[in-house]
Design a protein around this motif. Structure first.
Motif, PDB file in Angstrom:
ATOM      1  N   HIS A   1     -20.461  14.726 -43.333  1.00 41.07           N
ATOM      2  CA  HIS A   1     -19.626  15.634 -44.118  1.00 41.07           C
ATOM      3  C   HIS A   1     -21.065  16.366 -45.187  1.00 41.07           C
ATOM      4  O   HIS A   1     -20.720  17.743 -45.289  1.00 41.07           O
ATOM      5  N   ASP A   2     -22.327  15.901 -45.435  1.00 40.86           N
ATOM      6  CA  ASP A   2     -23.061  16.443 -46.218  1.00 40.86           C
ATOM      7  C   ASP A   2     -23.649  17.785 -45.410  1.00 40.86           C
ATOM      8  O   ASP A   2     -24.148  18.931 -46.038  1.00 40.86           O
ATOM      9  N   CYS A   3     -23.995  17.645 -44.052  1.00 38.28           N
ATOM     10  CA  CYS A   3     -24.178  18.548 -43.694  1.00 38.28           C
ATOM     11  C   CYS A   3     -23.519  19.024 -42.910  1.00 38.28           C
ATOM     12  O   CYS A   3     -23.834  20.788 -42.339  1.00 38.28           O
ATOM     13  N   GLY A   4     -22.197  19.195 -42.982  1.00 39.50           N
ATOM     14  CA  GLY A   4     -21.213  20.645 -43.049  1.00 39.50           C
ATOM     15  C   GLY A   4     -20.880  20.801 -41.267  1.00 39.50           C
ATOM     16  O   GLY A   4     -20.411  21.769 -41.100  1.00 39.50           O
ATOM     17  N   ILE A   5     -20.485  19.745 -40.632  1.00 35.56           N
ATOM     18  CA  ILE A   5     -20.232  19.140 -39.416  1.00 35.56           C
ATOM     19  C   ILE A   5     -18.934  19.023 -39.414  1.00 35.56           C
ATOM     20  O   ILE A   5     -18.099  18.615 -39.607  1.00 35.56           O
ATOM     21  N   ALA A   6     -17.928  20.152 -38.981  1.00 35.30           N
ATOM     22  CA  ALA A   6     -16.824  20.000 -38.512  1.00 35.30           C
ATOM     23  C   ALA A   6     -16.111  18.808 -37.685  1.00 35.30           C
ATOM     24  O   ALA A   6     -16.945  18.551 -37.126  1.00 35.30           O
ATOM     25  N   LYS A   7     -15.117  18.271 -37.031  1.00 34.89           N
ATOM     26  CA  LYS A   7     -14.294  16.886 -36.826  1.00 34.89           C
ATOM     27  C   LYS A   7     -14.308  16.985 -34.973  1.00 34.89           C
ATOM     28  O   LYS A   7     -14.634  16.684 -34.213  1.00 34.89           O
ATOM     29  N   ASP A   8     -14.396  18.510 -34.879  1.00 36.64           N
ATOM     30  CA  ASP A   8     -13.765  19.219 -33.580  1.00 36.64           C
ATOM     31  C   ASP A   8     -15.618  19.004 -33.185  1.00 36.64           C
ATOM     32  O   ASP A   8     -15.678  19.264 -31.977  1.00 36.64           O
ATOM     33  N   ASP A   9     -16.684  19.277 -33.995  1.00 40.20           N
ATOM     34  CA  ASP A   9     -18.191  19.723 -33.665  1.00 40.20           C
ATOM     35  C   ASP A   9     -18.649  18.943 -33.107  1.00 40.20           C
ATOM     36  O   ASP A   9     -20.184  18.433 -33.463  1.00 40.20           O
ATOM     37  N   LEU A  10     -18.568  16.978 -34.016  1.00 38.69           N
ATOM     38  CA  LEU A  10     -18.774  16.048 -33.822  1.00 38.69           C
ATOM     39  C   LEU A  10     -18.943  15.169 -32.715  1.00 38.69           C
ATOM     40  O   LEU A  10     -17.277  14.813 -32.626  1.00 38.69           O
ATOM     41  N   ALA A  11     -19.300  14.575 -32.117  1.00 34.29           N
ATOM     42  CA  ALA A  11     -19.163  13.893 -30.825  1.00 34.29           C
ATOM     43  C   ALA A  11     -20.078  12.309 -31.800  1.00 34.29           C
ATOM     44  O   ALA A  11     -21.080  12.360 -31.383  1.00 34.29           O
ATOM     45  N   VAL A  12     -19.261  11.374 -31.309  1.00 27.87           N
ATOM     46  CA  VAL A  12     -20.349  10.012 -31.322  1.00 27.87           C
ATOM     47  C   VAL A  12     -20.072   8.890 -30.123  1.00 27.87           C
ATOM     48  O   VAL A  12     -18.724   8.866 -29.302  1.00 27.87           O
ATOM     49  N   VAL A  13     -20.848   8.315 -29.838  1.00 22.72           N
ATOM     50  CA  VAL A  13     -20.953   7.513 -28.438  1.00 22.72           C
ATOM     51  C   VAL A  13     -21.382   6.321 -28.979  1.00 22.72           C
ATOM     52  O   VAL A  13     -22.291   6.020 -29.247  1.00 22.72           O
ATOM     53  N   CYS A  14     -20.415   5.346 -28.189  1.00 20.72           N
ATOM     54  CA  CYS A  14     -21.406   4.288 -28.548  1.00 20.72           C
ATOM     55  C   CYS A  14     -21.026   2.850 -27.871  1.00 20.72           C
ATOM     56  O   CYS A  14     -20.579   3.182 -26.685  1.00 20.72           O
ATOM     57  N   GLY A  15     -21.537   2.023 -28.008  1.00 22.91           N
ATOM     58  CA  GLY A  15     -21.256   0.904 -26.438  1.00 22.91           C
ATOM     59  C   GLY A  15     -20.703  -0.484 -27.163  1.00 22.91           C
ATOM     60  O   GLY A  15     -19.786  -0.187 -27.579  1.00 22.91           O
ATOM     61  N   ILE A  16     -21.853  -1.412 -26.151  1.00 19.84           N
ATOM     62  CA  ILE A  16     -20.756  -2.997 -26.860  1.00 19.84           C
ATOM     63  C   ILE A  16     -20.990  -3.090 -27.879  1.00 19.84           C
ATOM     64  O   ILE A  16     -22.536  -2.960 -28.200  1.00 19.84           O
ATOM     65  N   GLY A  17     -20.309  -4.230 -28.643  1.00 23.81           N
ATOM     66  CA  GLY A  17     -21.065  -5.135 -29.462  1.00 23.81           C
ATOM     67  C   GLY A  17     -20.000  -5.091 -30.557  1.00 23.81           C
ATOM     68  O   GLY A  17     -19.764  -3.847 -30.754  1.00 23.81           O
ATOM     69  N   CYS A  18     -20.805  -5.552 -31.955  1.00 23.18           N
ATOM     70  CA  CYS A  18     -19.988  -5.093 -33.161  1.00 23.18           C
ATOM     71  C   CYS A  18     -20.335  -3.815 -33.224  1.00 23.18           C
ATOM     72  O   CYS A  18     -19.253  -2.533 -34.074  1.00 23.18           O
ATOM     73  N   SER A  19     -21.406  -3.158 -33.673  1.00 17.97           N
ATOM     74  CA  SER A  19     -21.653  -1.586 -33.581  1.00 17.97           C
ATOM     75  C   SER A  19     -20.771  -0.575 -32.554  1.00 17.97           C
ATOM     76  O   SER A  19     -20.567   0.542 -32.995  1.00 17.97           O
ATOM     77  N   GLY A  20     -20.442  -0.871 -31.972  1.00 15.32           N
ATOM     78  CA  GLY A  20     -19.964  -0.263 -30.505  1.00 15.32           C
ATOM     79  C   GLY A  20     -18.712  -0.143 -31.067  1.00 15.32           C
ATOM     80  O   GLY A  20     -17.770   1.114 -30.697  1.00 15.32           O
ATOM     81  N   ARG A  21     -18.119  -0.996 -31.385  1.00  9.94           N
ATOM     82  CA  ARG A  21     -16.135  -0.418 -32.370  1.00  9.94           C
ATOM     83  C   ARG A  21     -16.697   0.357 -33.252  1.00  9.94           C
ATOM     84  O   ARG A  21     -14.800   0.502 -33.997  1.00  9.94           O
ATOM     85  N   VAL A  22     -17.637   0.439 -34.167  1.00  9.93           N
ATOM     86  CA  VAL A  22     -16.892   1.985 -35.101  1.00  9.93           C
ATOM     87  C   VAL A  22     -17.279   3.064 -34.411  1.00  9.93           C
ATOM     88  O   VAL A  22     -16.224   3.778 -35.527  1.00  9.93           O
ATOM     89  N   GLY A  23     -17.499   3.373 -33.959  1.00  5.75           N
ATOM     90  CA  GLY A  23     -16.764   4.745 -32.914  1.00  5.75           C
ATOM     91  C   GLY A  23     -15.918   4.972 -33.219  1.00  5.75           C
ATOM     92  O   GLY A  23     -15.007   6.052 -33.671  1.00  5.75           O
ATOM     93  N   GLY A  24     -14.834   3.941 -33.427  1.00  9.03           N
ATOM     94  CA  GLY A  24     -13.318   3.678 -32.557  1.00  9.03           C
ATOM     95  C   GLY A  24     -12.595   4.427 -33.905  1.00  9.03           C
ATOM     96  O   GLY A  24     -11.355   5.099 -33.575  1.00  9.03           O
ATOM     97  N   TYR A  25     -13.118   3.868 -35.008  1.00 16.03           N
ATOM     98  CA  TYR A  25     -12.461   4.433 -36.458  1.00 16.03           C
ATOM     99  C   TYR A  25     -12.858   5.966 -36.921  1.00 16.03           C
ATOM    100  O   TYR A  25     -12.356   6.308 -37.754  1.00 16.03           O
ATOM    101  N   ILE A  26     -14.256   6.770 -36.442  1.00 13.92           N
ATOM    102  CA  ILE A  26     -14.593   7.898 -36.585  1.00 13.92           C
ATOM    103  C   ILE A  26     -13.101   8.924 -36.089  1.00 13.92           C
ATOM    104  O   ILE A  26     -12.648   9.158 -34.760  1.00 13.92           O
ATOM    105  N   ASP A  27     -12.052   9.808 -36.350  1.00 13.70           N
ATOM    106  CA  ASP A  27     -11.903  11.448 -36.304  1.00 13.70           C
ATOM    107  C   ASP A  27     -12.737  11.826 -35.864  1.00 13.70           C
ATOM    108  O   ASP A  27     -12.373  12.811 -36.312  1.00 13.70           O
ATOM    109  N   ALA A  28     -13.185  12.139 -34.626  1.00 15.78           N
ATOM    110  CA  ALA A  28     -13.508  13.168 -33.781  1.00 15.78           C
ATOM    111  C   ALA A  28     -13.202  13.600 -32.292  1.00 15.78           C
ATOM    112  O   ALA A  28     -12.804  12.248 -32.115  1.00 15.78           O
ATOM    113  N   ASN A  29     -14.585  13.138 -32.149  1.00 20.26           N
ATOM    114  CA  ASN A  29     -14.860  13.385 -30.444  1.00 20.26           C
ATOM    115  C   ASN A  29     -15.392  11.825 -30.374  1.00 20.26           C
ATOM    116  O   ASN A  29     -16.454  11.778 -30.464  1.00 20.26           O
TER     117      ASN A  29
END
Length: 281
Positions: free
Chosen positions: A43-71
């Motif tokens: 948000h502070d960087c002014g990145i729009a949702k449509d311009d953000l892509a979050v890629v995750c792997g497997i594990g607890c950390s891998g579930r984090v991206g699924g909660y983000i309303d972006a690509n």
């Protein structure tokens, strides 16, 4: 596109897929703090949702991206940096962020980290380090501190602890930093600096696993763990923490590397244009 200042007041709910709530993370898990810090930095960087892509792997950390309303992309174990590399090369206009864990990034995915740093493609990698395979059995990871108990180190871990930041810096990453979840404002600032850096940015986030790791090592409840997290890594700042340190091995925090290096995507596009006989911009 990245702007210097945010345009509106930050509200984490605007960045979350609320239909997926309640989330699966355990009470006190540091990954939730890391998620909020990431969203605040975006948000502070002014990145729009449509311009953000979050890629995750497997594990607890891998579930984090699924909660983000972006690509968002949920990939195979150890491969988020490989997927992110292809994504960033195909869509250089996107801000690509990888959220990975210590096992996902340094064990099965270790080679991908080395070569992502070597190439210096414009990707930001957040490695959430809770020192254990929290979701898949509680085994020791490459960052498990010596003497700690896990399901595969019943008598205490004896292997040397992996310094992920030293590896990323040695492999050629343009930006390398580390912060603890206890210092949430500093963590947000560090992630924002990484997002603004042109090239491969690696941020290690020291996160708490209260259930699998904390219980097995008698580290107390979530408040005690996060308190001792700060005391162990910055003892001069907090001297009345519990007697048992969270991590026997002291690790510095902050920005370790920030250097301007040729960015791989730009070099590749220029090389392709030259091969086609086109004028390179």
């Amino acid at each position: 596109m990245l702007d210097a200042t945010p345009h509106t007041t930050f509200d984490p709910k605007e960045w979350l897929r609320l239909a997926y709530m309640p989330h699966f993370m355990c009470p006190g898990c540091g990954h939730g703090i890391a998620l909020r810090a990431l969203l605040a930095a975006v948000h502070d960087c002014g990145i729009a949702k449509d311009d953000l892509a979050v890629v995750c792997g497997i594990g607890c950390s891998g579930r984090v991206g699924g909660y983000i309303d972006a690509n968002t992309v949920h990939t195979t174990h150890g491969r988020p940096l490989a997927f992110a590399t292809g994504l960033k090369l195909a869509r250089p206009d996107l801000t690509v962020v990888v959220v990975t864990g210590d096992g996902d990034c340094l064990a099965i995915g270790g080679n991908h980290l080395i070569h992502a740093a070597r190439r210096n493609l414009d990707i930001t990698c957040l490695m959430l380090n809770n020192e254990v395979y929290g979701m898949t059995g509680g085994q020791a990871s490459p960052t498990t501190a010596q003497s700690r108990f896990t399901s595969t180190t019943q008598a205490g871990a004896i292997e040397p602890t992996f310094d992920a930041c030293a590896l990323a810096a040695a492999a050629g990453a343009g930006f390398v930093g580390r912060e603890v979840t206890r210092q949430a404002p500093a963590l947000k600032t560090l992630i924002a600096r990484a997002l603004r850096h042109k090239g491969f940015s690696f941020v290690e986030v020291m996160s708490d696993c209260t259930e699998i790791y904390g219980r097995k090592n008698d580290l107390g409840e979530a408040p005690e763990m996060i308190l001792s997290q700060k005391a162990d890594m910055r003892p001069e700042a907090h001297r009345d923490a519990p007697d048992q340190p969270f991590r026997p091995n002291a690790l510095p925090t902050g920005v370790f590397v920030e250097r301007d290096l040729p960015e791989y995507g730009a070099r590749l596009r220029a090389h392709a244009a030259a091969l086609r006989g086109e004028v390179t911009p």
